[in-house]
Design a protein around this motif. Structure first.
Motif: not given
Length: 724
Positions: A698-724
């Motif tokens: 979804r395209e959106y602005t995270s701030s409105v007014g005389s300046g335009v600031v866009y929010g983050e587009p679709r993104n992903f992450s993959v993580s590996v965790g090891y616990s002991f």
């Protein structure tokens, strides 16, 4: 964890809230004095009830906590706290892949953000700015004019985050009515060696590595240590943007005796950002047409950066007594600095050439800032008896001193030298910087004494009364003021049954502010009142909690952005004081384990905030928002956990001066942001997790007014965790 409760089970009906200050606080002081004499240490009628700890499996996967000192410093279940409280636990931080404070606050019920550029975020609740941040219960006041990386602090060092919505002047001193955020750091409390290692990779070549190691440092386990350290590096959807984060958190816990524990710690966080933006992209062309940008567009030249560094040391000495009383001495010292070279264009580009029209220019700024803070808090809390019933009392003092110093060097850049800003590629010569000037230098001090008591009036009825006396002073270039204030607090709660309670609460508001009007005059402190009422419940031994509350907040002198006007034609935003501001609305939240396999957090907030003239205050903030996140352990595949959620907010707007000079209203329509996650446990130690944010891009602005600031587009992450 031990806390005191009127019922045999600390998970059952204990709930507190407020009576609208109908009780005399003089009477409260008299009762407290009597109680102190009535309940000497070791009195035979003192009853101490210890919380039954969750089993290890529940604790490791819980979205709730058994008790918290948020709001009053009395160690209470959520049902016993007379305000709306949200808790974000370590498990939810892990599930939702929250990497920094910004990620946490973006997903808290009733909290919304305003983003000014790639680095600066302000957070609001119930229509009001949040500047009360506490770390292990020590208050720290932040100001949005300068960025020391508070919202970029790494989430890995926190055990949980407690959020109290509404005015919290009893514990934080100056009581901004938005909310107070308390960050609970991880402790070195493990007597066996344990560790958590993780590595992740995601969109924009972002890589992240975190290690969390803890264990005993001697054979007896009376000395324990913990280290949390990490490294993150990656680009962004913005052109020419790159950020590197490094952090180290180390803490030691020592059992000085059977009932006294000492905690010592150090927190180091470094963030280096290249290609940092300053402000938003111009909303209009010079002819009044809206500019259509790519979300990757940036007006940051190649030489821009924003670097922050923070270091904190802290210590806490806690003593538990056999009669249920506890004393705690808590101290911290922190230093934070930033160094930034930034650039923004002022004006409107020509639609054909992309060059700023007549009167347009570029503003380049080089800024240094240093903030130091020293704070000490000491309190005692415990049970006492009065008129044959058991009650609870907390009393303490605190002191904080914060020093801020900001230097600047600035230069103007002609529109011709900037060139076409619509197709800007970062190629702009760095200006010759003039000598450093002093932008601001201030010292802010708070001295306070506070007390609160929870009276058991009858088996189903309890009352919390509290008072805080604060001496507040600011001296320096931003303001010179000395203010004393008495902040009352009241809460009344009635247990309907073992699961439900009803409450009322009241507290006053006192918030000095360093905002200035166009002529450079400082606005008067914000004053007002905060009323709240509602119903709370808990289920399954506290593993599921719900809150439904209605609130009304009344304020005078609330600072509001004065359009596109600045203080004495500087780069400092001008503000105006709004009279008769009233915010009223409703909060709802359900949080925790619905079944053995399903956990969720769902929050909904609706409020309306207007001043005496009927004008909406802070219209750039959503007045309605819904936030949902779920986690489901698949029964047929016990190793698999899936989940996700959605955040939705209604339409917002802001009035800004357009190319013609006339005020125009800029809207951001309502929008949802969906996310998913899945985790598979390969074995008891190894797991793999994937997260997707903004699933539908979804395209959106995270701030409105005389300046335009866009929010983050679709993104992903993959993580590996090891616990002991």
């Amino acid at each position: 964890m031990a806390f005191h409760h009127r019922n045999p089970s600390p998970w059952m009906a204990g709930f507190t809230s407020g009576d609208r200050n109908r009780f005399s606080f003089s009477l409260m002081a008299l009762c407290i004095s009597s109680a102190v004499y009535a309940a000497p240490a070791g009195a035979e009628d003192t009853i101490v009830v210890n919380a039954v700890e969750e089993n290890a499996a529940q604790a490791a996967t819980s979205y709730t906590v058994p008790a918290t000192r948020a709001g009053t410093k009395l160690n209470l279940t959520q049902r016993d706290i007379p305000q709306s409280v949200s808790v974000v636990t370590e498990e939810r931080i892990k599930d939702q892949n929250m990497r920094d404070v910004k990620d946490i606050l973006d997903n808290v019920t009733g909290v919304s953000a305003t983003q000014y550029d790639s680095e600066r975020f302000d957070y609001f609740s119930r229509g009001f700015y949040i500047n009360n941040y506490t770390y292990d219960d020590i208050p720290s006041t932040q100001y949005g004019a300068w960025n020391f990386g508070e919202t970029d602090g790494d989430a890995a060092i926190y055990q949980r985050v407690d959020i109290v919505r509404g005015s919290t002047g009893l514990m934080t001193g100056t009581g901004n009515p938005g909310a107070a955020i308390n960050f609970v750091r991880k402790k070195a409390d493990s007597k066996t060696f344990a560790g958590d290692l993780s590595a992740s990779y995601g969109s924009w070549d972002t890589q992240r590595y975190v290690a969390d190691l803890s264990g005993p440092l001697n054979d007896a386990g009376t000395l324990r240590g913990r280290v949390v350290t990490g490294y993150q590096d990656g680009d962004s959807w913005l052109d020419r943007y790159h950020k590197t984060k490094k952090f180290l958190y180390a803490t030691v816990q020592a059992d000085l005796s059977d009932n006294t524990v000492l905690d010592l710690g150090y927190d180091y966080q470094s963030r280096d950002t290249d290609g940092a933006t300053w402000g938003g992209l111009p909303t209009w062309y010079s002819n009044g047409n809206r500019v259509d940008y790519d979300r990757s567009d940036s007006l940051a030249p190649d030489w821009t950066y924003f670097n922050t560094l923070s270091r904190k040391v802290f210590a806490a000495l806690t003593t538990q007594f056999a009669n249920g009383w506890q004393t705690r001495l808590n101290a911290t010292h922190g230093e934070a600095n930033f160094d930034s070279k930034l650039f923004y264009p002022s004006g409107f580009p020509d639609q054909n050439t992309g060059i700023l029209a007549a009167g347009g220019y570029g503003f380049a700024g080089w800024y240094h800032g240093l903030r130091t803070q020293t704070a000490v808090d000491a309190y005692a809390s415990g049970p006492f008896t009065l008129l044959g019933r058991q009650h609870e009392l907390v009393a303490g003092v605190d002191y904080s001193r914060q020093r801020n110093r900001y230097l600047y060097s600035s230069s103007m850049v002609s529109a011709a030298d900037i060139g076409n800003i619509i197709n800007f590629d970062g190629n702009l010569a760095e200006p010759d910087w003039p000598a450093w000037g002093l932008s601001a230098e201030d010292t802010i001090r708070q001295k306070a004494a506070y007390t609160a008591a929870r009276f058991s009036l009858a088996d189903p009825l309890s009352l919390i009364l509290g008072m805080r006396y604060t001496q507040y002073s600011t001296n320096g270039t931003s303001a010179n003021m000395d203010k004393n204030n008495l902040t009352p607090y009241g809460g009344l709660v009635y247990d309907i049954n073992e699961n439900y309670s009803a409450f009322l609460s009241y507290t006053s508001i006192f918030q000095p502010q360093t905002y200035r009007d166009r002529q450079g005059n400082y606005l008067k402190p914000v004053t007002g009142r905060d009323y709240e009422a509602g119903i709370k419940s808990d289920w399954y031994n506290g593993r599921l909690t719900t809150t439904l509350s209605i609130f009304r907040i009344e304020q005078d002198n609330l600072g509001q952005i004065d359009g596109d006007n600045y203080v004495n034609n500087s780069s400092e935003q001008a503000y105006v004081a709004a009279k008769g501001v009233v915010s009223r609305g409703v909060d709802f939240e359900i949080n925790g384990a619905v079944t053995d396999n399903l956990s969720l957090t769902f929050g909904a907030t609706r409020y309306v905030a207007k001043d005496a003239s009927g004008s909406r205050t802070n219209p750039q903030l959503p007045q309605t928002d819904l936030k949902l996140f779920t986690r489901y352990n698949v029964p047929v595949m016990p190793a698999l956990t899936v989940g996700g959620g959605v955040n939705w907010q209604n339409r917002t707007y802001k009035d800004a001066a357009g190319p013609s000079g006339a005020t125009q209203r800029v809207y951001q329509g309502s929008y949802p942001l969906a996310n998913l996650f899945a985790r598979y446990e390969v074995n008891k130690n190894l797991s793999v997790q994937a997260n997707v944010k903004n699933l539908f891009d979804r395209e959106y602005t995270s701030s409105v007014g005389s300046g335009v600031v866009y929010g983050e587009p679709r993104n992903f992450s993959v993580s590996v965790g090891y616990s002991f």
